[in-house]
Design an enzyme around this catalytic site. Structure first.
Site, mmCIF file in Angstrom:
data_model
loop_
_atom_site.group_PDB
_atom_site.id
_atom_site.type_symbol
_atom_site.label_atom_id
_atom_site.label_comp_id
_atom_site.label_asym_id
_atom_site.label_seq_id
_atom_site.Cartn_x
_atom_site.Cartn_y
_atom_site.Cartn_z
ATOM 1 N N VAL A 204 -43.976 24.418 52.149
ATOM 2 C CA VAL A 204 -44.103 23.534 50.991
ATOM 3 C C VAL A 204 -42.731 22.976 50.641
ATOM 4 C CG1 VAL A 204 -44.671 23.378 48.535
ATOM 5 C CG2 VAL A 204 -46.086 24.784 50.049
ATOM 6 N N LYS A 205 -42.693 21.685 50.371
ATOM 7 C CA LYS A 205 -41.484 21.045 49.868
ATOM 8 C C LYS A 205 -41.686 20.762 48.392
ATOM 9 C CE LYS A 205 -38.816 16.724 50.262
ATOM 10 N NZ LYS A 205 -38.649 15.468 51.015
#
Length: 292
Positions: A204-205
């Site tokens: 996840v960014k």
């Protein structure tokens, strides 16, 4: 449907307790993945530090020609020795990044809105899995707009990308979008990152926030932190140091590298923080020594 009335606020994060399901492979949450997935993740996350320096240059897909990215063909070769993963669109990668470079590739696969529109939250899956494989992408980046008007369609996009990636062992990077009307609070990021991870993506960014260490431990896959708006170099290095010290497994610097007056030297300083344990002060001194 779950009953939301009387729902308790989560608080037992056990911050000092390491992720439990970590046997056999060093990337968080990847134990049960197959060899091909792990191979791609190992290309992205350095096996020694467990971290990654991503360089985001996908801004043109909705902003057009952006300050600092006018000549990708000249910039990318200079940065290649100092970043682990290039994050861009297939058009920019194919035309401006030499195939002999061995950096990992995070391929932007969603698109659809431009900055001339007020609402950027409506996107489509613009790149299919076959072209991602042809480009030897190490992950596919799909943007997710939790809380925005386009939330449902963006989650649907993410699901389609994850499903295709699982068929062919290509990881998915879920990108947590933050619009101008969204609060950048730990409550929001705990919600958004957990939703994205539970959809099945492998990383996840997201963004830094208060109580960021709680966001990290509540997310069962690695978190990479976006640099966001251009900061002074010293402040950008402090951001990198802060999130790495709180458990992020990397940073995805875009504007804080390509809009720096010294992008190559800035990339080297970020690399020192992410992979070599430099403090922000040490990294800034290193940066100053390089430019002088």
């Amino acid at each position: 449907m779950a009953d939301l009335e009387g729902l308790k606020v989560a608080k037992d994060y056990h911050i000092d307790t390491p992720f439990a399901n970590q046997d056999g492979f060093y990337v968080k949450g990847a134990n049960s993945l197959d060899w091909g997935m792990k191979r791609h993740l190992a290309n992205i996350f350095n096996p020694k530090s467990g971290n990654t320096v991503m360089f985001a240059f996908d801004h043109g897909y909705f902003m057009g020609s952006t300050a600092g990215l006018e000549r990708l063909d000249l910039l990318l070769p200079k940065l290649a020795p100092y970043v682990d993963c290039f994050m861009g669109t297939r058009g920019a990668i194919r035309t401006c990044l030499k195939p002999e470079y061995t950096n990992a590739i995070a391929l932007r696969v969603t698109s659809g809105s431009s900055m001339v529109q007020a609402d950027l939250s409506h996107e489509v899956v613009a790149v299919d899995i076959e072209d991602s494989i042809r480009m030897n992408a190490d992950c596919m980046a799909s943007q997710v707009f939790i809380g925005a008007d386009g939330q449902l369609s963006s989650i649907d996009n993410l699901s389609k990308v994850i499903n295709a990636g699982m068929r062919y062992s290509v990881p998915t990077l879920g990108v947590c979008a933050v619009g101008k009307d969204m609060e950048r609070t730990d409550r929001f990021f705990k919600l958004a990152t957990r939703i994205i991870a539970e959809m099945g993506c492998q990383m996840v960014k997201t963004y830094n926030c208060e109580n960021f260490e709680e966001v990290v431990v509540a997310c069962p896959v690695p978190i990479v932190v976006a640099g966001g708006k251009k900061l002074a170099e010293k402040d950008a290095l402090t951001l990198a140091y802060d999130v790495i010290s709180k458990g992020a497994r990397g940073v995805d610097m875009g504007r804080n590298i390509f809009q720096s007056q010294h992008p190559v030297e800035m990339a080297q300083a970020v690399h020192k923080v992410v992979h070599e344990g430099f403090t922000d002060k040490e990294a800034y001194e290193f940066y100053e020594d390089l430019i002088h």
